[in-house]
Scaffold this motif. Structure first.
Motif, short mmCIF file in Angstrom:
data_model
loop_
_atom_site.label_atom_id
_atom_site.label_comp_id
_atom_site.label_asym_id
_atom_site.label_seq_id
_atom_site.Cartn_x
_atom_site.Cartn_y
_atom_site.Cartn_z
N VAL A 191 -8.64 0.98 4.74
CA VAL A 191 -8.02 0.60 3.46
C VAL A 191 -7.47 -0.83 3.48
O VAL A 191 -7.87 -1.67 2.67
CB VAL A 191 -6.88 1.60 3.10
N VAL A 192 -6.55 -1.10 4.38
CA VAL A 192 -5.76 -2.33 4.30
C VAL A 192 -6.57 -3.56 4.68
O VAL A 192 -6.55 -4.55 3.93
CB VAL A 192 -4.48 -2.19 5.16
N ASN A 193 -7.24 -3.55 5.82
CA ASN A 193 -7.99 -4.74 6.22
C ASN A 193 -9.09 -5.11 5.24
O ASN A 193 -9.23 -6.28 4.90
CB ASN A 193 -8.53 -4.58 7.63
N PRO A 194 -9.89 -4.12 4.73
CA PRO A 194 -10.89 -4.49 3.73
C PRO A 194 -10.27 -5.11 2.47
O PRO A 194 -10.83 -6.04 1.90
CB PRO A 194 -11.59 -3.17 3.42
N ALA A 195 -9.10 -4.59 2.04
CA ALA A 195 -8.45 -5.14 0.86
C ALA A 195 -7.94 -6.55 1.12
O ALA A 195 -7.88 -7.37 0.20
CB ALA A 195 -7.30 -4.23 0.43
N ALA A 196 -7.54 -6.84 2.36
CA ALA A 196 -7.00 -8.15 2.70
C ALA A 196 -8.06 -9.21 2.95
O ALA A 196 -7.79 -10.40 2.90
CB ALA A 196 -6.10 -8.04 3.94
N GLU A 254 9.05 -12.15 10.40
CA GLU A 254 8.39 -13.42 10.07
C GLU A 254 7.11 -13.17 9.27
O GLU A 254 6.84 -13.87 8.28
CB GLU A 254 8.04 -14.18 11.35
N VAL A 255 6.32 -12.19 9.70
CA VAL A 255 5.07 -11.88 9.01
C VAL A 255 5.36 -11.39 7.59
O VAL A 255 4.69 -11.82 6.64
CB VAL A 255 4.25 -10.83 9.80
N MET A 256 6.35 -10.52 7.45
CA MET A 256 6.68 -10.02 6.11
C MET A 256 7.15 -11.14 5.19
O MET A 256 6.81 -11.16 4.02
CB MET A 256 7.73 -8.91 6.20
N GLU A 257 7.90 -12.08 5.75
CA GLU A 257 8.38 -13.21 4.96
C GLU A 257 7.24 -14.13 4.55
O GLU A 257 7.14 -14.58 3.41
CB GLU A 257 9.44 -13.99 5.74
N GLU A 258 6.36 -14.42 5.49
CA GLU A 258 5.28 -15.37 5.24
C GLU A 258 4.13 -14.79 4.43
O GLU A 258 3.51 -15.47 3.62
CB GLU A 258 4.76 -15.93 6.56
N PHE A 259 3.82 -13.50 4.64
CA PHE A 259 2.64 -12.90 4.02
C PHE A 259 2.99 -11.73 3.10
O PHE A 259 2.09 -11.10 2.55
CB PHE A 259 1.66 -12.40 5.10
N GLY A 260 4.26 -11.43 2.92
CA GLY A 260 4.68 -10.27 2.14
C GLY A 260 4.20 -10.30 0.70
O GLY A 260 3.93 -11.35 0.14
N ALA A 290 -2.66 -9.02 2.79
CA ALA A 290 -2.55 -9.56 4.14
C ALA A 290 -1.20 -9.19 4.75
O ALA A 290 -1.10 -8.95 5.95
CB ALA A 290 -2.75 -11.07 4.14
N GLY A 291 -0.18 -9.13 3.92
CA GLY A 291 1.14 -8.71 4.39
C GLY A 291 1.11 -7.29 4.94
O GLY A 291 1.71 -6.99 5.97
N ASP A 292 0.37 -6.41 4.24
CA ASP A 292 0.24 -5.03 4.72
C ASP A 292 -0.50 -4.99 6.06
O ASP A 292 -0.13 -4.24 6.96
CB ASP A 292 -0.50 -4.17 3.70
N ALA A 293 -1.52 -5.83 6.19
CA ALA A 293 -2.24 -5.90 7.47
C ALA A 293 -1.29 -6.36 8.58
O ALA A 293 -1.33 -5.85 9.70
CB ALA A 293 -3.45 -6.82 7.36
N SER A 333 0.82 -1.21 0.00
CA SER A 333 0.00 0.00 0.00
C SER A 333 0.86 1.26 0.00
O SER A 333 1.75 1.43 0.85
CB SER A 333 -0.90 0.01 1.25
N GLY A 334 0.57 2.15 -0.93
CA GLY A 334 1.27 3.44 -0.97
C GLY A 334 1.01 4.25 0.28
O GLY A 334 1.92 4.91 0.80
N ASP A 335 -0.23 4.19 0.77
CA ASP A 335 -0.57 4.93 1.99
C ASP A 335 0.22 4.41 3.19
O ASP A 335 0.66 5.20 4.04
CB ASP A 335 -2.06 4.82 2.30
N LEU A 336 0.43 3.11 3.25
CA LEU A 336 1.21 2.52 4.34
C LEU A 336 2.67 2.94 4.23
O LEU A 336 3.30 3.31 5.22
CB LEU A 336 1.07 1.00 4.35
N LYS A 337 3.20 2.93 3.02
CA LYS A 337 4.59 3.37 2.82
C LYS A 337 4.76 4.81 3.29
O LYS A 337 5.74 5.14 3.95
CB LYS A 337 4.98 3.25 1.35
N VAL A 338 3.79 5.67 2.95
CA VAL A 338 3.86 7.07 3.36
C VAL A 338 3.81 7.20 4.88
O VAL A 338 4.60 7.92 5.49
CB VAL A 338 2.73 7.90 2.70
N ALA A 339 2.88 6.48 5.51
CA ALA A 339 2.75 6.53 6.98
C ALA A 339 4.04 6.07 7.65
O ALA A 339 4.49 6.69 8.63
CB ALA A 339 1.56 5.68 7.44
#
Length: 162
Positions: A156-161, A86-92, A96-99, A37-43
């Motif tokens: 944004v993120v949870n609904p998308a995931a 671990e989360v980034m590796e498994e769900f990246g 869901a990775g963003d969540a 997510s671009g918004d997550l990167k910005v935050a």
């Protein structure tokens, strides 16, 4: 072993959060790189800049105490960062990775909120008004970041995931 006082505990906690903030500063770019997510990167980028300022504030507190800025290993923050890896590796690479990144970032924020709240109380007790003021400034930023992440997750993120 002689009993140590609140001032010694305060200094130990200051070193703990100094280590934690430095570790967080190193972890944020990895989270940004893994975020979709671009918004997550910005935050995360905004919080990276805030963390740099928070470290400068901590260094001012060390200086006011006549101490050299130094950290002691913070196993709690290290565990949270390891879990985020671990989360980034498994769900990246996906929503869901963003969540998961947001969840990890909020775990970091909640840890910091707890630590800065304690440091504020101890600084007040010890008559360290400059430290108290600096910690309050940082606490406000941490609470704001937590709110931004919550809103981003819910809207944004949870609904998308899902």
């Amino acid at each position: 072993m002689p009993e140590r006082d609140l001032k010694a505990l305060f200094l130990h906690q200051l070193k703990d959060i100094y280590f934690a903030e430095n570790a967080i500063l190193k972890a944020i770019p990895r989270m940004m790189g893994a975020a979709r997510s671009g918004d997550l990167k910005v935050a995360l980028g905004v919080h990276q800049k805030e963390t740099e300022g928070q470290l400068r504030r901590l260094e001012r507190v060390f200086q006011a105490l006549g101490e050299k800025p130094d950290g002691v290993e913070c196993k709690a923050i290290q565990g949270i960062i390891d879990e985020s890896e671990e989360v980034m590796e498994e769900f990246g690479g996906g929503n869901a990775g963003d969540a998961g990144i947001i969840a990890a970032a909020q775990a970091v924020e909640h840890y910091e909120i707890a630590r800065y709240g304690t440091l504020i109380a101890w600084a007040k007790q010890l008559g360290q008004s400059e430290a108290e003021s600096l910690f309050k400034e940082t606490l406000a930023e941490e609470e704001n970041t937590d709110g931004v992440l919550s809103d981003l997750a819910k809207e944004v993120v949870n609904p998308a995931a899902a």
